[in-house]
Scaffold this motif. Structure first.
Motif, PDB file in Angstrom:
ATOM      1  N   GLY A 225       0.917  -1.063  -0.022  1.00  0.00           N
ATOM      2  CA  GLY A 225       0.117   0.009  -0.025  1.00  0.00           C
ATOM      3  C   GLY A 225       0.614   1.196   0.006  1.00  0.00           C
ATOM      4  N   LEU A 226       0.247   2.502  -0.209  1.00  0.00           N
ATOM      5  CA  LEU A 226       1.200   3.564  -0.224  1.00  0.00           C
ATOM      6  C   LEU A 226       0.788   4.608   0.833  1.00  0.00           C
ATOM      7  CD1 LEU A 226       3.377   4.632  -1.964  1.00  0.00           C
ATOM      8  CD2 LEU A 226       1.431   5.747  -3.328  1.00  0.00           C
ATOM      9  N   SER A 227       1.518   4.381   1.749  1.00  0.00           N
ATOM     10  CA  SER A 227       1.621   5.037   3.049  1.00  0.00           C
ATOM     11  C   SER A 227       2.451   6.661   2.970  1.00  0.00           C
ATOM     12  CB  SER A 227       2.002   4.244   4.254  1.00  0.00           C
ATOM     13  OG  SER A 227       3.533   4.127   4.310  1.00  0.00           O
ATOM     14  N   PHE A 228       2.116   7.179   3.916  1.00  0.00           N
ATOM     15  CA  PHE A 228       3.022   8.676   3.661  1.00  0.00           C
ATOM     16  C   PHE A 228       4.471   8.070   3.858  1.00  0.00           C
ATOM     17  CE2 PHE A 228       4.980  12.060   5.887  1.00  0.00           C
ATOM     18  CZ  PHE A 228       4.734  13.103   4.887  1.00  0.00           C
ATOM     19  N   GLY A 229       4.746   7.333   4.903  1.00  0.00           N
ATOM     20  CA  GLY A 229       6.090   6.843   5.236  1.00  0.00           C
ATOM     21  C   GLY A 229       6.888   6.199   3.877  1.00  0.00           C
TER      22      GLY A 229
ATOM     23  N   LEU B  42      10.014   6.579  -1.324  1.00  0.00           N
ATOM     24  CA  LEU B  42      10.207   6.784  -2.628  1.00  0.00           C
ATOM     25  C   LEU B  42      10.725   7.917  -3.204  1.00  0.00           C
ATOM     26  CD1 LEU B  42       6.761   4.830  -3.557  1.00  0.00           C
ATOM     27  CD2 LEU B  42       8.926   3.940  -3.805  1.00  0.00           C
ATOM     28  N   ALA B  43      10.321   9.198  -2.570  1.00  0.00           N
ATOM     29  CA  ALA B  43      10.649  10.303  -3.190  1.00  0.00           C
ATOM     30  C   ALA B  43      12.194  10.530  -2.824  1.00  0.00           C
ATOM     31  CB  ALA B  43       9.985  11.514  -2.582  1.00  0.00           C
ATOM     32  N   ALA B  44      12.550  10.060  -1.754  1.00  0.00           N
ATOM     33  CA  ALA B  44      14.168  10.423  -1.192  1.00  0.00           C
ATOM     34  C   ALA B  44      14.794   9.305  -2.034  1.00  0.00           C
ATOM     35  CB  ALA B  44      14.163   9.776   0.224  1.00  0.00           C
TER      36      ALA B  44
ATOM     37  N   HIS C 273      -3.912  12.425  -6.093  1.00  0.00           N
ATOM     38  CA  HIS C 273      -3.873  13.373  -5.028  1.00  0.00           C
ATOM     39  C   HIS C 273      -2.389  13.147  -4.570  1.00  0.00           C
ATOM     40  CE1 HIS C 273      -8.351  14.193  -5.246  1.00  0.00           C
ATOM     41  NE2 HIS C 273      -8.252  12.801  -5.174  1.00  0.00           N
ATOM     42  N   PRO C 274      -1.672  14.234  -4.358  1.00  0.00           N
ATOM     43  CA  PRO C 274      -0.595  14.389  -4.137  1.00  0.00           C
ATOM     44  C   PRO C 274      -0.202  13.816  -2.521  1.00  0.00           C
ATOM     45  CG  PRO C 274      -0.684  16.440  -5.168  1.00  0.00           C
ATOM     46  CD  PRO C 274      -1.956  15.583  -4.910  1.00  0.00           C
ATOM     47  N   ILE C 275       0.523  12.798  -2.018  1.00  0.00           N
ATOM     48  CA  ILE C 275       1.172  12.545  -0.993  1.00  0.00           C
ATOM     49  C   ILE C 275       2.266  13.140  -0.490  1.00  0.00           C
ATOM     50  CG2 ILE C 275       1.730  10.655   0.657  1.00  0.00           C
ATOM     51  CD1 ILE C 275       0.296   8.818  -1.606  1.00  0.00           C
ATOM     52  N   THR C 276       3.091  13.429  -1.184  1.00  0.00           N
ATOM     53  CA  THR C 276       4.219  13.886  -1.006  1.00  0.00           C
ATOM     54  C   THR C 276       4.867  14.866  -2.243  1.00  0.00           C
ATOM     55  OG1 THR C 276       6.409  13.992   0.180  1.00  0.00           O
ATOM     56  CG2 THR C 276       6.099  12.287  -1.402  1.00  0.00           C
ATOM     57  N   LEU C 277       5.428  15.938  -1.844  1.00  0.00           N
ATOM     58  CA  LEU C 277       5.875  16.657  -3.109  1.00  0.00           C
ATOM     59  C   LEU C 277       7.378  17.073  -2.726  1.00  0.00           C
ATOM     60  CD1 LEU C 277       5.520  17.851  -6.088  1.00  0.00           C
ATOM     61  CD2 LEU C 277       4.675  19.850  -5.023  1.00  0.00           C
TER      62      LEU C 277
END
Length: 113
Positions: free
Chosen positions: A10-14, A19-21, A45-49
């Motif tokens: 699943g795609l949690s905030f963590g 992934l972004a890092a 919807h963006p989770i992180t940017l």
């Protein structure tokens, strides 16, 4: 972590942050210009940017748009860009349906179920 593992978890905030890092770490290791990374949920919807110092002012919107296009079509941003060249009317129609659809290749856009 692979995209398959990310899908299974699943795609949690963590996970989105990791992934972004990872994308930014790769960009630094390969000496790419300053990057912006958007990770979206299944609804687009963006989770992180994350925007690195020196990235241009349009990069956040571009990153979201490229990720959104890849997510909407269930493929990579590179394939979306190829579709835009092969079927410009179709891709233009898709882009007209939303403000977030950017048919452009490159970057770290990946699709996670």
């Amino acid at each position: 972590m692979s995209m398959i593992e990310a899908t299974a978890l699943g795609l949690s905030f963590g996970l989105a942050r990791r992934l972004a890092a990872s994308v930014l770490e790769h960009a630094r290791a390969t000496q790419l210009p300053p990057m912006t990374v958007a990770v979206l949920d299944a609804g687009g919807h963006p989770i992180t940017l994350d925007r690195e110092d020196g990235a241009s002012i349009l990069r956040p919107r571009m990153a979201i748009g490229k990720a959104y296009a890849a997510l909407a079509l269930g493929t990579s941003s590179r394939v979306v860009a190829e579709m835009a060249l092969e079927r410009p009317v179709f891709v233009s129609a898709l882009a007209a349906m939303t403000e977030n659809f950017t048919p452009s290749a490159g970057g770290g856009a990946g699709v996670v179920g």
